[in-house]
Design a protein around this motif. Sequence first.
Motif, mmCIF file in Angstrom:
data_model
loop_
_atom_site.group_PDB
_atom_site.id
_atom_site.type_symbol
_atom_site.label_atom_id
_atom_site.label_comp_id
_atom_site.label_asym_id
_atom_site.label_seq_id
_atom_site.Cartn_x
_atom_site.Cartn_y
_atom_site.Cartn_z
ATOM 1 N N VAL A 38 0.857 -1.189 0.000
ATOM 2 C CA VAL A 38 0.000 0.000 0.000
ATOM 3 C C VAL A 38 0.891 1.235 0.000
ATOM 4 O O VAL A 38 1.651 1.461 0.939
ATOM 5 C CB VAL A 38 -0.936 0.046 1.230
ATOM 6 N N GLY A 39 0.827 2.004 -1.082
ATOM 7 C CA GLY A 39 1.579 3.253 -1.145
ATOM 8 C C GLY A 39 0.794 4.338 -0.433
ATOM 9 O O GLY A 39 -0.297 4.701 -0.864
ATOM 10 N N LEU A 40 1.339 4.859 0.654
ATOM 11 C CA LEU A 40 0.598 5.794 1.497
ATOM 12 C C LEU A 40 1.268 7.154 1.572
ATOM 13 O O LEU A 40 2.474 7.262 1.811
ATOM 14 C CB LEU A 40 0.474 5.213 2.910
ATOM 15 N N ASP A 41 0.483 8.199 1.364
ATOM 16 C CA ASP A 41 0.945 9.572 1.548
ATOM 17 C C ASP A 41 0.179 10.140 2.744
ATOM 18 O O ASP A 41 -0.996 10.481 2.636
ATOM 19 C CB ASP A 41 0.671 10.402 0.293
ATOM 20 N N VAL B 280 -7.483 5.116 0.407
ATOM 21 C CA VAL B 280 -6.515 4.113 -0.031
ATOM 22 C C VAL B 280 -6.397 3.011 1.006
ATOM 23 O O VAL B 280 -6.437 1.818 0.683
ATOM 24 C CB VAL B 280 -5.129 4.751 -0.282
ATOM 25 N N LEU B 281 -6.265 3.392 2.273
ATOM 26 C CA LEU B 281 -6.141 2.409 3.350
ATOM 27 C C LEU B 281 -7.403 1.554 3.493
ATOM 28 O O LEU B 281 -7.321 0.333 3.622
ATOM 29 C CB LEU B 281 -5.868 3.125 4.673
ATOM 30 N N LYS B 282 -8.540 2.204 3.432
ATOM 31 C CA LYS B 282 -9.796 1.469 3.594
ATOM 32 C C LYS B 282 -10.000 0.474 2.461
ATOM 33 O O LYS B 282 -10.424 -0.663 2.691
ATOM 34 C CB LYS B 282 -10.970 2.443 3.669
ATOM 35 N N ARG B 283 -9.711 0.909 1.230
ATOM 36 C CA ARG B 283 -9.864 -0.008 0.091
ATOM 37 C C ARG B 283 -8.885 -1.179 0.216
ATOM 38 O O ARG B 283 -9.251 -2.341 -0.030
ATOM 39 C CB ARG B 283 -9.629 0.746 -1.217
ATOM 40 N N ALA B 284 -7.653 -0.888 0.604
ATOM 41 C CA ALA B 284 -6.648 -1.937 0.755
ATOM 42 C C ALA B 284 -7.062 -2.934 1.841
ATOM 43 O O ALA B 284 -6.933 -4.158 1.671
ATOM 44 C CB ALA B 284 -5.295 -1.326 1.091
ATOM 45 N N LEU B 285 -7.558 -2.427 2.967
ATOM 46 C CA LEU B 285 -8.005 -3.288 4.055
ATOM 47 C C LEU B 285 -9.177 -4.164 3.624
ATOM 48 O O LEU B 285 -9.236 -5.355 3.953
ATOM 49 C CB LEU B 285 -8.412 -2.442 5.259
ATOM 50 N N MET B 286 -10.085 -3.578 2.860
ATOM 51 C CA MET B 286 -11.264 -4.295 2.388
ATOM 52 C C MET B 286 -10.870 -5.453 1.460
ATOM 53 O O MET B 286 -11.361 -6.575 1.588
ATOM 54 C CB MET B 286 -12.183 -3.311 1.657
ATOM 55 N N VAL B 287 -9.965 -5.161 0.521
ATOM 56 C CA VAL B 287 -9.515 -6.181 -0.431
ATOM 57 C C VAL B 287 -8.705 -7.256 0.294
ATOM 58 O O VAL B 287 -8.851 -8.454 0.025
ATOM 59 C CB VAL B 287 -8.680 -5.554 -1.566
ATOM 60 N N ALA B 288 -7.836 -6.827 1.216
ATOM 61 C CA ALA B 288 -7.013 -7.777 1.972
ATOM 62 C C ALA B 288 -7.868 -8.702 2.824
ATOM 63 O O ALA B 288 -7.611 -9.912 2.903
ATOM 64 C CB ALA B 288 -6.025 -7.018 2.851
ATOM 65 N N LYS B 289 -8.892 -8.158 3.449
ATOM 66 C CA LYS B 289 -9.798 -8.954 4.276
ATOM 67 C C LYS B 289 -10.488 -10.030 3.443
ATOM 68 O O LYS B 289 -10.531 -11.211 3.841
ATOM 69 C CB LYS B 289 -10.849 -8.037 4.916
ATOM 70 N N LEU C 226 11.147 -6.624 -3.517
ATOM 71 C CA LEU C 226 11.834 -7.156 -2.344
ATOM 72 C C LEU C 226 10.898 -8.011 -1.493
ATOM 73 O O LEU C 226 11.277 -9.064 -0.978
ATOM 74 C CB LEU C 226 12.393 -5.998 -1.507
ATOM 75 N N LEU C 227 9.663 -7.553 -1.346
ATOM 76 C CA LEU C 227 8.686 -8.239 -0.502
ATOM 77 C C LEU C 227 7.900 -9.319 -1.253
ATOM 78 O O LEU C 227 7.064 -9.995 -0.659
ATOM 79 C CB LEU C 227 7.703 -7.214 0.089
ATOM 80 N N LYS C 228 8.161 -9.428 -2.564
ATOM 81 C CA LYS C 228 7.466 -10.397 -3.406
ATOM 82 C C LYS C 228 5.949 -10.238 -3.287
ATOM 83 O O LYS C 228 5.202 -11.209 -3.073
ATOM 84 C CB LYS C 228 7.885 -11.826 -3.032
ATOM 85 N N ALA C 229 5.521 -8.988 -3.439
ATOM 86 C CA ALA C 229 4.102 -8.658 -3.326
ATOM 87 C C ALA C 229 3.319 -9.144 -4.535
ATOM 88 O O ALA C 229 3.875 -9.341 -5.617
ATOM 89 C CB ALA C 229 3.929 -7.146 -3.165
ATOM 90 N N ASP C 230 2.014 -9.353 -4.333
ATOM 91 C CA ASP C 230 1.140 -9.826 -5.406
ATOM 92 C C ASP C 230 0.327 -8.707 -6.039
ATOM 93 O O ASP C 230 -0.168 -8.851 -7.162
ATOM 94 C CB ASP C 230 0.177 -10.887 -4.860
ATOM 95 N N MET C 231 0.175 -7.589 -5.330
ATOM 96 C CA MET C 231 -0.564 -6.450 -5.863
ATOM 97 C C MET C 231 -0.197 -5.190 -5.080
ATOM 98 O O MET C 231 0.220 -5.263 -3.925
ATOM 99 C CB MET C 231 -2.088 -6.671 -5.793
ATOM 100 N N MET C 232 -0.341 -4.032 -5.743
ATOM 101 C CA MET C 232 -0.084 -2.764 -5.091
ATOM 102 C C MET C 232 -1.353 -1.903 -5.116
ATOM 103 O O MET C 232 -2.091 -1.915 -6.102
ATOM 104 C CB MET C 232 1.049 -2.012 -5.806
ATOM 105 N N VAL C 233 -1.594 -1.189 -4.031
ATOM 106 C CA VAL C 233 -2.721 -0.257 -3.961
ATOM 107 C C VAL C 233 -2.151 1.125 -3.724
ATOM 108 O O VAL C 233 -1.334 1.324 -2.816
ATOM 109 C CB VAL C 233 -3.697 -0.623 -2.815
ATOM 110 N N ILE C 234 -2.581 2.070 -4.540
ATOM 111 C CA ILE C 234 -2.026 3.423 -4.454
ATOM 112 C C ILE C 234 -3.119 4.442 -4.744
ATOM 113 O O ILE C 234 -4.061 4.164 -5.487
ATOM 114 C CB ILE C 234 -0.837 3.584 -5.439
#
Length: 284
Positions: free
Chosen positions: A9-12, A20-29, A102-110
């Motif tokens: 999650v790219g956070l400013d 951004v955080l809420k959408r990321a949390l929703m998808v992650a859940k 580095l973290l071998k992530a599967d998706m990014m949310v920004i």
Amino acid sequence: MKKLKRMIVGLDIFSKSNNVLKRALMVAKQNKAELFIIHAVQTPWFSVPSYFGGKEISVDTEGITKKIEKKIKALNKEYKVPYSILVREGEADDILLYEAKLLKADMMVIGANTKNKKKFLGTTAEKVAHQSHLPVLVVKNSVKDMYQNIVAPTDFQAQSKQSILFAKSIFPAAKINAVYSTEVIYVEGPYTVVGHDFVQYNEMAKASAKKDLKDLIKDLSIEKGKILDEGGNSKEVLLKYINKGSYDLVVIGSRGTTGFKALLGSMASSILRETSTDVLVYVP
């Protein structure tokens, strides 16, 4: 189809980042994924190294981490998603792309980081979407619920089909509408009538597109599809259709870091930049 296990999650923290955080949390859940929340701090250019006699400027990473922790704790009460917070110094796009590998992530949310109504995409989001080696979800709107209505522009190629399957896997309850925008061919020259179209060619192209769309709907088990054959510029027709529709997400495919423009040409860039809808750029 690969499952989501690790999301960046790219956070400013200096912008309205709750969406951004809420959408990321929703998808992650929904996908039982872990979040890695990353905030990039750009080191001031006027920072003078101490060995020159100047005062070295340090970044308060601990203070920034606490601020992010406070923000996410309040939002995560409902979702209870496991997460880690990383504060790094450098350009945001470079940091996000590096940490994703580095973290071998599967998706990014920004976030889109829009600054005016005419420009729908910020510089960091555009750079990340163009260069990412993994799918990128660009959040532009307030978050109320999971995505319900998804539009997927298609050219019937493999990357387009994969992007739809990916969207189906992470948003299983959403309805997906595949859309193909045709381009009527016109000829102009000393021996032709200006504006006269290749009637037979255009009719054959439309018939072929209708068959391809029917096959795609069946093969991918999606709800519906539509051929946009209003004539004129296919890109403008598609953008108008997306912006006037009741869609909450657009899904577009990419050929990877060789340039996601490759799938639909400049159309993919225009969709990312000129639509007000959230956009998922799928990278295989």
